[in-house]
Design an enzyme around this catalytic site. Sequence first.
Site, PDB file in Angstrom:
ATOM      1  N   GLN A 244      79.020 -19.980  81.934  1.00  0.00           N
ATOM      2  CA  GLN A 244      78.131 -19.388  82.933  1.00  0.00           C
ATOM      3  C   GLN A 244      78.774 -19.481  84.310  1.00  0.00           C
ATOM      4  OE1 GLN A 244      75.462 -17.691  82.303  1.00  0.00           O
ATOM      5  NE2 GLN A 244      75.143 -18.227  80.146  1.00  0.00           N
ATOM      6  N   GLU A 289      78.343 -18.975  66.111  1.00  0.00           N
ATOM      7  CA  GLU A 289      79.277 -18.414  67.084  1.00  0.00           C
ATOM      8  C   GLU A 289      80.425 -17.718  66.369  1.00  0.00           C
ATOM      9  OE1 GLU A 289      81.521 -17.069  69.961  1.00  0.00           O
ATOM     10  OE2 GLU A 289      79.478 -17.815  70.294  1.00  0.00           O
ATOM     11  N   CYS A 361      72.627 -10.479  79.958  1.00  0.00           N
ATOM     12  CA  CYS A 361      73.337 -10.119  81.187  1.00  0.00           C
ATOM     13  C   CYS A 361      73.349  -8.604  81.374  1.00  0.00           C
ATOM     14  CB  CYS A 361      74.763 -10.666  81.171  1.00  0.00           C
ATOM     15  SG  CYS A 361      75.775 -10.065  79.795  1.00  0.00           S
TER      16      CYS A 361
END
Length: 403
Positions: A244, A289, A361
């Site tokens: 981030q 992931e 985002c």
Amino acid sequence: MPMSGELPPGDLVVRLAARGDGVTADGRFVPLTAPGDLVAADGSVTPGPHHRVPPCRHFPECGGCQLQQLDDAAFGAYLQDRIAAALGSQGIAAPDIRPVHISPPNSRRRASLRAERRGRQVLLGFNAEASHRIVDMRECHILRPELFALVPPLRALLADLLPQRGQGGVRMTLTDQGVDLLLEKVDADDLRAAEALGAFAQSHGLARLALDDGYGPQTRWEPDPVTVTLGGVAVPLPHGAFLQATQEGEGALVAAVREAIGAAAVIADLFAGLGTFALSLPGRVLAVEGARGAALALKAAANRVQRPVFVDHRDLFRRPLTSEEAGRFEAIVLDPPRAGAKEQVPLLAASAVPRIAYVSCNPATFARDARALIDGGFKLEWVQPVGQFRWSTHVELAASFAR
């Protein structure tokens, strides 16, 4: 009526368009204005209550910022409007869109700069807006001071490492041990260059120095293993791993996710990355992931401190969680890249999972995925906008969905 020779009253700027231009009441687009400004017939602008003097000499030429003319109230309203407009395009009535969490100036802990050598001169900075031309950075109001402090000495280093008229890249990330520096497209094959790199890394206390000639990063300096602390756990940082942009923004997103999942004790964190959320959640967590390096780093960190985080290296675009798998969890955290989670969301919508925390985002792909979740029986409870990229048109958010 105005007297002869006088300009008519100005048109009021009532809102900002998606790319940051002011829009007047009569529909004109006027760059570098703020809501409340008055635009005269000749194009001159009378600043209103939300217009501020841009703090940086490079604005608006530099592409690092687009909205330095706004105060925080106008910037926050712009981010809220972007989210509401994206939801509206999908026929979703705006939910509770909360006040925006805006990261402070000089808080960005990662940056990608461009470099170009012209003789002994090196230009180093962000590209100009909508251009490949480099704005030579002499000040910056978004980067952490630890990152900006490297800009002047990097010019001297790159004057020897970049080829004549050559261009390269500089990627900087602030880690637990200091700055992780990656140089792209530099020539450092001889002994003199190798010694220069080592001396630079040592004298500036770098955490790591790596080169990428187009075939992947090669570490040249790393006195101690480089880590970033997430959820109180030091996690190894692979080259190029996502982080981030600011610690303040990360904290706001984590707090929103924790609120959205409530008392859930069995959670799946999809697109988990290095564990920004997985390591900050209560109970047992399955972290999924697709990037092998990030998955291995998270697994090693969780195992070392014996956190109940179980890591699955899995490409969720090609092999998303099935509805049956998703239904085993009390809550799911979803933090996809800008493209959203088009393949995963319909399966979540058809599952029995009761709560979803969605981090995004990209308001457009978030709204598309929100439409699918709502059609599957979820309610969009609230949205928390987060302005990590201060003075930028980039929008981030966390949202709560519940059945």
